[in-house]
Design a protein around this motif. Structure first.
Motif, PDB file in Angstrom:
ATOM      1  N   THR A  55      43.742  45.006  51.965  1.00  0.00           N
ATOM      2  CA  THR A  55      42.449  44.326  52.055  1.00  0.00           C
ATOM      3  C   THR A  55      42.232  43.457  50.818  1.00  0.00           C
ATOM      4  O   THR A  55      42.856  43.678  49.776  1.00  0.00           O
ATOM      5  N   ASP A  85      39.889  43.649  48.785  1.00  0.00           N
ATOM      6  CA  ASP A  85      39.454  44.511  47.675  1.00  0.00           C
ATOM      7  C   ASP A  85      40.645  45.079  46.909  1.00  0.00           C
ATOM      8  O   ASP A  85      40.627  45.144  45.677  1.00  0.00           O
ATOM      9  N   ALA A 133      42.186  42.353  44.854  1.00  0.00           N
ATOM     10  CA  ALA A 133      41.355  42.063  43.684  1.00  0.00           C
ATOM     11  C   ALA A 133      41.633  43.055  42.558  1.00  0.00           C
ATOM     12  O   ALA A 133      41.692  42.666  41.376  1.00  0.00           O
TER      13      ALA A 133
END
Length: 70
Positions: free
Chosen positions: A11, A13, A16
């Motif tokens: 994902t 996230d 990141a």
């Protein structure tokens, strides 16, 4: 600038987090889709590969012409 490829599809996230902990000066490559064709293209440009949940099999290794560390 060393290029690092994260071999597993994840994902935004997760991506990141990986980018946040990468050392300064490292370019982090990730996947847009869970695709071996995209993996091969990213591996061809990578100096380092992070292998998590998706195995690095022979066809991917063959595409990794610049790879120095897994």
């Amino acid at each position: 600038m060393p290029t690092v490829f994260y071999n597993s599809h994840a994902t935004p996230d997760v991506y990141a987090i990986i980018r946040a902990v990468a050392p300064a000066g490292f370019d982090v490559l990730t996947l847009d889709a869970d695709s071996d064709d995209e993996r091969k293209a990213r591996l061809a440009a990578a100096d380092v590969a992070i292998v998590a949940s998706y195995p690095l099999r022979r066809p991917l290794i063959d595409a990794a012409v610049r790879l120095r560390l897994v």
